[in-house]
Design an enzyme around this catalytic site. Structure first.
Site, PDB file in Angstrom:
ATOM      1  N   ASN A  14       0.840  -1.222   0.000  1.00  0.00           N
ATOM      2  CA  ASN A  14       0.000   0.000   0.000  1.00  0.00           C
ATOM      3  C   ASN A  14       0.868   1.262   0.000  1.00  0.00           C
ATOM      4  O   ASN A  14       0.370   2.377   0.083  1.00  0.00           O
ATOM      5  CB  ASN A  14      -0.965   0.001   1.194  1.00  0.00           C
ATOM      6  CG  ASN A  14      -0.233   0.144   2.531  1.00  0.00           C
ATOM      7  OD1 ASN A  14       1.010   0.239   2.552  1.00  0.00           O
ATOM      8  ND2 ASN A  14      -0.964   0.165   3.617  1.00  0.00           N
TER       9      ASN A  14
ATOM     10  N   LYS B  72       5.299  -1.914  11.766  1.00  0.00           N
ATOM     11  CA  LYS B  72       6.340  -2.596  12.553  1.00  0.00           C
ATOM     12  C   LYS B  72       7.091  -1.679  13.521  1.00  0.00           C
ATOM     13  O   LYS B  72       8.148  -2.046  14.041  1.00  0.00           O
ATOM     14  CB  LYS B  72       7.328  -3.229  11.601  1.00  0.00           C
ATOM     15  CG  LYS B  72       8.061  -2.241  10.733  1.00  0.00           C
ATOM     16  CD  LYS B  72       9.304  -2.879  10.162  1.00  0.00           C
ATOM     17  CE  LYS B  72      10.287  -1.833   9.718  1.00  0.00           C
ATOM     18  NZ  LYS B  72      11.615  -2.351   9.479  1.00  0.00           N
TER      19      LYS B  72
ATOM     20  N   SER C  26       8.621 -12.628  14.467  1.00  0.00           N
ATOM     21  CA  SER C  26       9.717 -11.862  15.074  1.00  0.00           C
ATOM     22  C   SER C  26      10.140 -12.477  16.406  1.00  0.00           C
ATOM     23  O   SER C  26       9.314 -13.043  17.118  1.00  0.00           O
ATOM     24  CB  SER C  26       9.239 -10.418  15.312  1.00  0.00           C
ATOM     25  OG  SER C  26      10.136  -9.727  16.154  1.00  0.00           O
TER      26      SER C  26
ATOM     27  N   TYR D  79       2.800  -4.194  18.905  1.00  0.00           N
ATOM     28  CA  TYR D  79       3.402  -4.709  17.640  1.00  0.00           C
ATOM     29  C   TYR D  79       3.773  -6.180  17.833  1.00  0.00           C
ATOM     30  O   TYR D  79       3.363  -7.045  17.065  1.00  0.00           O
ATOM     31  CB  TYR D  79       4.642  -3.892  17.252  1.00  0.00           C
ATOM     32  CG  TYR D  79       5.594  -4.668  16.374  1.00  0.00           C
ATOM     33  CD1 TYR D  79       6.744  -5.254  16.903  1.00  0.00           C
ATOM     34  CD2 TYR D  79       5.322  -4.850  15.022  1.00  0.00           C
ATOM     35  CE1 TYR D  79       7.602  -6.000  16.101  1.00  0.00           C
ATOM     36  CE2 TYR D  79       6.178  -5.597  14.222  1.00  0.00           C
ATOM     37  CZ  TYR D  79       7.311  -6.177  14.771  1.00  0.00           C
ATOM     38  OH  TYR D  79       8.151  -6.928  13.994  1.00  0.00           O
TER      39      TYR D  79
ATOM     40  N   LYS E 265       2.243 -10.116  16.345  1.00  0.00           N
ATOM     41  CA  LYS E 265       3.012 -11.249  15.772  1.00  0.00           C
ATOM     42  C   LYS E 265       2.613 -12.551  16.490  1.00  0.00           C
ATOM     43  O   LYS E 265       2.375 -13.582  15.867  1.00  0.00           O
ATOM     44  CB  LYS E 265       4.523 -11.016  15.923  1.00  0.00           C
ATOM     45  CG  LYS E 265       5.060  -9.872  15.097  1.00  0.00           C
ATOM     46  CD  LYS E 265       4.876 -10.107  13.598  1.00  0.00           C
ATOM     47  CE  LYS E 265       5.468  -8.996  12.760  1.00  0.00           C
ATOM     48  NZ  LYS E 265       5.164  -9.164  11.313  1.00  0.00           N
TER      49      LYS E 265
HETATM   50  C1  WQD Z   1      18.500  -2.389  18.561  1.00  0.00           C
HETATM   51  C2  WQD Z   1      19.366  -1.945  19.746  1.00  0.00           C
HETATM   52  C3  WQD Z   1      18.317  -0.282  21.111  1.00  0.00           C
HETATM   53  C4  WQD Z   1      18.316   2.896  18.135  1.00  0.00           C
HETATM   54  C5  WQD Z   1      12.873  -3.964  16.925  1.00  0.00           C
HETATM   55  C6  WQD Z   1      11.683  -4.891  16.956  1.00  0.00           C
HETATM   56  C7  WQD Z   1      11.981  -6.114  16.125  1.00  0.00           C
HETATM   57  C8  WQD Z   1      12.322  -5.663  14.747  1.00  0.00           C
HETATM   58  C9  WQD Z   1      13.565  -4.770  14.791  1.00  0.00           C
HETATM   59  C10 WQD Z   1      10.734  -5.187  12.995  1.00  0.00           C
HETATM   60  C11 WQD Z   1      18.547  -1.775  21.029  1.00  0.00           C
HETATM   61  C12 WQD Z   1      19.580   0.273  20.450  1.00  0.00           C
HETATM   62  C13 WQD Z   1      18.492   1.679  18.771  1.00  0.00           C
HETATM   63  C14 WQD Z   1      19.046   4.025  18.586  1.00  0.00           C
HETATM   64  C15 WQD Z   1      20.101   2.655  20.248  1.00  0.00           C
HETATM   65  N1  WQD Z   1      11.213  -4.954  14.199  1.00  0.00           N
HETATM   66  N2  WQD Z   1      19.367   1.569  19.801  1.00  0.00           N
HETATM   67  N3  WQD Z   1      19.912   3.860  19.639  1.00  0.00           N
HETATM   68  O1  WQD Z   1      14.317  -2.753  19.281  1.00  0.00           O
HETATM   69  O2  WQD Z   1      15.966  -4.704  18.990  1.00  0.00           O
HETATM   70  O3  WQD Z   1      13.955  -4.606  17.549  1.00  0.00           O
HETATM   71  O4  WQD Z   1      13.237  -3.638  15.598  1.00  0.00           O
HETATM   72  O5  WQD Z   1      11.040  -6.025  12.205  1.00  0.00           O
HETATM   73  O6  WQD Z   1      10.846  -6.939  16.091  1.00  0.00           O
HETATM   74  O7  WQD Z   1      11.446  -5.302  18.284  1.00  0.00           O
HETATM   75  O8  WQD Z   1      15.772  -2.956  17.205  1.00  0.00           O
HETATM   76  O9  WQD Z   1      17.269  -1.426  15.999  1.00  0.00           O
HETATM   77  O10 WQD Z   1      15.413  -0.442  17.438  1.00  0.00           O
HETATM   78  O11 WQD Z   1      17.377  -1.506  18.509  1.00  0.00           O
HETATM   79  O12 WQD Z   1      20.897   2.545  21.200  1.00  0.00           O
HETATM   80  O13 WQD Z   1      18.929   5.164  18.070  1.00  0.00           O
HETATM   81  O14 WQD Z   1      19.921  -0.670  19.459  1.00  0.00           O
HETATM   82  O15 WQD Z   1      18.223   0.190  22.452  1.00  0.00           O
HETATM   83  O16 WQD Z   1      19.361  -2.173  22.105  1.00  0.00           O
HETATM   84  P1  WQD Z   1      15.018  -3.734  18.392  1.00  0.00           P
HETATM   85  P2  WQD Z   1      16.439  -1.511  17.227  1.00  0.00           P
END
Ligand code: WQD
Length: 352
Positions: A47, A100, A140, A165, A169
């Site tokens: 979409n 997501k 996930s 979210y 899943k």
């Molecule tokens: C990774 C690590 C943050 C941003 C989520 C969903 C998962 C998938 C991927 C969709 C964490 C740290 C992040 C920043 C940081 N979603 N971080 N500064 O939260 O593990 O997973 O996204 O497919 O299902 O749960 O991924 O990349 O947001 O964070 O320090 O600016 O990086 O705290 O430890 P996450 P993320």
């Protein structure tokens, strides 16, 4: 010099057809490439709420083929049914289309429950109506929450995830199982992704977060290229070796390939329903990702340590032995190559 990205080991799926929802999205677009490389004809639905149609041009630059495309919302049954009527010969559906953003789901749960749950219900209803027997579902590792024991296996208890979210899943996996139990002609595999990162080596497709990135790697690459001031590292007081949170970061092309392995398994009619952890089997901390980025790209990164982000878990990484043994799939691309591919893509986006 034009590099030929066509896959040399295209299996002769003599143009068997698959329908990929969310096919202009990050993981979806990389998966379209891998199915085309494996010899499948791809029909894709999106979409465009969180992606742009130009992604199809990037796919064509890599494989030489532009997938059949419908701009359709999976939560709107009427338009969706048209696609299934026209492509009822498809052998499988790979379902990515969903919202997501973890943080957004906390603020707007009903938006997530409507889109992510109704979308799957519509997909399943059409699959049953038009006799498309195989589904690969984009799940996930978030369904595990903060596991007590690491690494996580597929038998690790699924808990009520931290966010709406993640809960969509978990609920979607349950809907799939109930639907399989009620019908004779539906088989499915749920792939539980860990943290997808990186971009196709061609830099023709990659992660394209619209607005401020939630995820770590796009925030890093946007900081390095000057779009963001500095990266905030969310907490260095976790019970981990360097105090920063640990995740299992998997190359997006490796992840995309896992969907082809899953469809091949479904086509062999070996099981009704299975789940697989799709990760590298190795955990990396935020600081390790920053270091890998600096080493592999030569770019110094501006960052500061701030408080933890609400809802974050401390550490998770996968036991991938089931996917290795049963699917025959294994993550292959190194972390350094993967973060470098994200940087190459960021530079390409900047140029365009
Ligand atoms: C990774 C690590 C943050 C941003 C989520 C969903 C998962 C998938 C991927 C969709 C964490 C740290 C992040 C920043 C940081 N979603 N971080 N500064 O939260 O593990 O997973 O996204 O497919 O299902 O749960 O991924 O990349 O947001 O964070 O320090 O600016 O990086 O705290 O430890 P996450 P993320």
């Amino acid at each position: 010099m034009r590099v030929n990205y066509f896959c040399t080991n295209a299996n002769n799926y003599d143009m068997q057809k698959v329908i990929i929802t969310g096919g202009t999205g990050y993981i979806g677009s990389h998966t379209v490439v891998e199915f085309q490389n494996a010899g499948f004809e791809v029909v894709t639905i999106d979409n465009l709420s969180n992606s742009i149609i130009e992604v199809l041009d990037g796919i064509k630059k890599i494989t030489g083929k532009r997938p059949i495309f419908y701009q359709t919302d999976v939560s709107e049954q009427k338009n969706l049914e048209t696609v299934f009527q026209e492509h009822s010969s498809a052998v499988a559906v790979i379902h990515f289309a969903a919202y997501k953003a973890v943080g957004e789901s906390v603020k707007e749960p009903l938006k997530y429950y409507h889109n992510n749950i109704q979308g799957l219900v519509n997909i399943l209803s059409n699959m049953l109506k038009y006799d498309i027997p195989n589904l690969v579902f984009s799940s996930s590792c978030t369904v595990y929450g903060q596991p007590e024991k690491l690494p996580v296996t597929e038998e690790t208890p699924v808990v009520k995830p931290e966010s709406p979210y993640g809960n969509t899943k978990k609920i979607n996996e349950e809907i799939i199982v109930d639907t399989i139990n009620s019908s004779d002609n539906l088989n499915a595999i749920s792939l539980r992704y860990f943290n997808p990162i990186g971009a196709h080596t061609s830099a023709h497709i990659g992660e394209l977060p619209l607005g401020v990135p939630d995820n770590l790697l796009p925030y890093i690459t946007q900081t390095a290229i000057g779009l963001r001031q500095e990266l905030s590292v969310f907490g260095d007081d976790y019970n981990t070796p360097d105090g920063t949170a640990i995740r299992d970061y998997i190359n997006v092309c490796d992840l995309a390939k896992a969907h082809v392995f899953a469809v091949k398994r479904l086509l062999n009619k070996t099981s009704r329903y299975e789940t697989f952890n799709i990760g590298t089997g190795k955990g990396s901390s935020v600081m390790e990702i920053i270091k890998a980025f600096e080493i592999s790209t030569g770019q110094k990164l501006n960052y500061k340590i701030v408080n933890r982000r609400a809802g974050d878990i401390e550490q998770v990484w996968a036991d991938t032995s089931k996917a290795n043994k049963v699917l025959g799939w294994k993550a292959e691309v190194s972390l350094n190559e993967t973060v470098k591919s994200a940087w190459e893509w960021q530079k390409r986006v900047q140029e365009s």
